[in-house]
Structures are given as structure tokens and as C-alpha cells.
Design a protein around this motif. Sequence first.
Motif, short mmCIF file in Angstrom:
data_model
loop_
_atom_site.label_atom_id
_atom_site.label_comp_id
_atom_site.label_asym_id
_atom_site.label_seq_id
_atom_site.Cartn_x
_atom_site.Cartn_y
_atom_site.Cartn_z
N SER A 37 -8.71 -1.90 -11.24
CA SER A 37 -7.39 -0.56 -10.33
C SER A 37 -6.39 -1.82 -9.73
N GLY A 38 -5.43 -0.57 -9.16
CA GLY A 38 -4.78 -0.97 -8.71
C GLY A 38 -4.64 -1.39 -6.63
N ILE A 39 -5.71 -1.44 -6.24
CA ILE A 39 -6.00 -1.75 -5.30
C ILE A 39 -5.15 -3.13 -4.41
N SER A 40 -4.50 -2.79 -2.88
CA SER A 40 -3.58 -3.74 -2.83
C SER A 40 -4.07 -4.84 -2.64
N ASP A 41 -4.13 -6.06 -2.53
CA ASP A 41 -4.40 -7.24 -1.12
C ASP A 41 -4.83 -6.83 -0.07
N ILE A 42 -3.64 -5.93 0.53
CA ILE A 42 -3.88 -5.57 2.03
C ILE A 42 -5.52 -4.80 2.00
N ASP A 43 -5.68 -4.11 1.24
CA ASP A 43 -6.43 -2.71 1.34
C ASP A 43 -8.12 -4.12 0.94
N LEU A 44 -8.09 -4.89 0.15
CA LEU A 44 -9.12 -5.44 -0.29
C LEU A 44 -9.38 -6.32 1.10
#
Length: 346
Positions: free
Chosen positions: A125-132
Motif C-alpha cells: 500500500s502507498g498509505i502515508s506515514d502520517i495516515d498510519l
Amino acid sequence: METVTATVPGRVNLIGEHTDYNGGMVLPAALSVALTVDLRPREDRKVIVTAEGFSGSAERTLDGLATEHWSDPAVGALREAVKLGLLKGGADLLIRSTIPAGSGLSSSAALIVAILKAARISAASGISDIDLALAARRVENEYLGVPCGIMDQVAVAVPQPGQAIALDTATLDYALVPLPASYAMVVIHSGHSRKLSDGRYKERKEECDAARIAFGRDDICLLDPADIEAVAEVDETVRKRARHCASEHRRVLAAREALAIGDIPALGTLMNVSHASMRDDFEVSIPPIDALVADAVELGAAGARLTGGGFGGCIVACVARDRRNAWLAALLERHPQARYIDEVSG
């Protein structure tokens, strides 16, 4: 299914305590102590967690509620990973960590973020560090019932060795701030453990909520300190909590400027004043930590303070590298229950 691995660091907050859930600035830095997770996805909803330092394995399910068991953060993280579409079911987890539990160095946040990062790898997935980081805070708030802010999650999700992260917790804007090479930010465990779930952290959060109502705004860190003193009909405890938040936010801004120009004496003074505020206005320190901080400064640290949520855990001290060894030996001789954890510098 293929096993994937993710590692995230612990963090030390150099200054900016209890501001992250009150609309203020924080200044954490990544440490070398870290947590590693091996994750193998499962087709069913079982969760099997094995962790170094705990005997046997915990067998849980994604459908279970938090039970105040050591495996709760892992279960909550996997539940969130499923909601994000990173996993279809449960997982087998192996956890290895050099972050001391109960130290205030974000072992819980590191575990949750590491599991979410491993799930991201598994899902490509390309979900961002901030979103995590935001997802990890949801685990703490909604599954574990810990009313924490966003600092810990961002600090372990976006690490940069040798740099602090000046994070605006209201907007999630951040900038990386280089640390001085000639000084070390040394982390010492007081010997007194802490945990955010013991009720006292929640009590402080509720007092800050009362301050929001009393002063009519959510971001109490942005209150003018003069206005805090001017409003008459405010409970004195609530006033003290607001006073700490507003003054601590300004200390973070000043500390960032001090680091930018290399003014270590100014940074040290800000750290010392921050500790006094945590002790007197936010009332989260304890006498053994006050003594440890006082001796750290007396023995030559430019500044020292309690770091973390309070009621135990660690201090962080700013010490000249050429004095560090003698300083550390003298401090630990005075406080045999304390122990060296880690340090960070530029």
C-alpha cells in the motif's frame, strides 16, 4: 502467506509535554532503541502474538475487546489494519523490542505503528506515514481507551536520526530540526515505571477538557498566558493545567529557535523551566524524578526535564559530549536505581 518485517524507533520528547492533545507544538526525536515486528497474515480472524520478555504466546481474536493484557495494542493495531484494507484477517506476530516498557519512550505507539507499517508492506500500500500515525492514535483512543494526542505516533512513524521533529499537533505540519553534534540528549530511566492506562493521565486530559470549557476554546495552548490569569471564575487546578499548556507551547517555539542558532544555554533553561511547570502546574512529576533532574543539572547538564506522560519513566538531559561520561557516572552513582537508556545528537 509471506512474513514481513517492520522496525520503528522509540522516541524522546525534548520539550512540549501534554501539549499534543491541546493544540500545541511538540519537539520529539527518534532514539536508537527500537521495536521490530514480524507479521504473517492469516486468512481467519485469529491473532497469535509472541513477544520477547513474555512467556508463551497470546491467542486472541480480532473480535475481542481490550482486556488490559499486554497483547491489547497488537490486537487493536490489527483491527485497524483490517479497517484500512491492509489485511483481510488476523496475523501471527513476533515482537522484539529494546524500548523499555513503562519508560515514557512510546513503546505502545511503536508497537502499533510497527504493526501498521508491516501491514502496509504486506499489502504493498502507498498509505502515508502520517495516515498510519493517525490510525495508530485511533487504536490508542478508541480501542485501548487512552486519551493521548498525536505526538508519539508521528514521532515514531516519521523518524530522522540526529534530528528533532518540530510538530504542530493542530495541523500536523512539521519541520526537521538538526540537533547539535557537540551535545547529547541523554535519556535516563528513573527506575520508576509508569503506564498511561492507570487513570492519572486520563484525569489530566479531563482537567484540560474542563479548561477548554472554562476559557471557551479547544486549543488551550494558544491562550494568552495573561488571559489565563485574568479570568476570575476558574477552578485553580484548571487554571494551572491551562497555564502549563500555554507556557509549554511557547517554550517549544523558543527551543526550536534556540536549536536553530545553537544557543544551548537558552535551550537548557527552557528544559529546566519546562520541568518546573510539569511539577508545579501540571503536577505529573514525582519526588524521585525531581531529585534526578536537580542532580542532573547540578552535575553539569545544560538542562534536564521529565519526558513523557509523567508519574514515572525517564528524564532527558542536554549534556556536552566531552563531559558526558563523567556526568553520567556521577549521576548514576547518586541514583543507583536509575539507568542509562539511550541518547541522540546531531
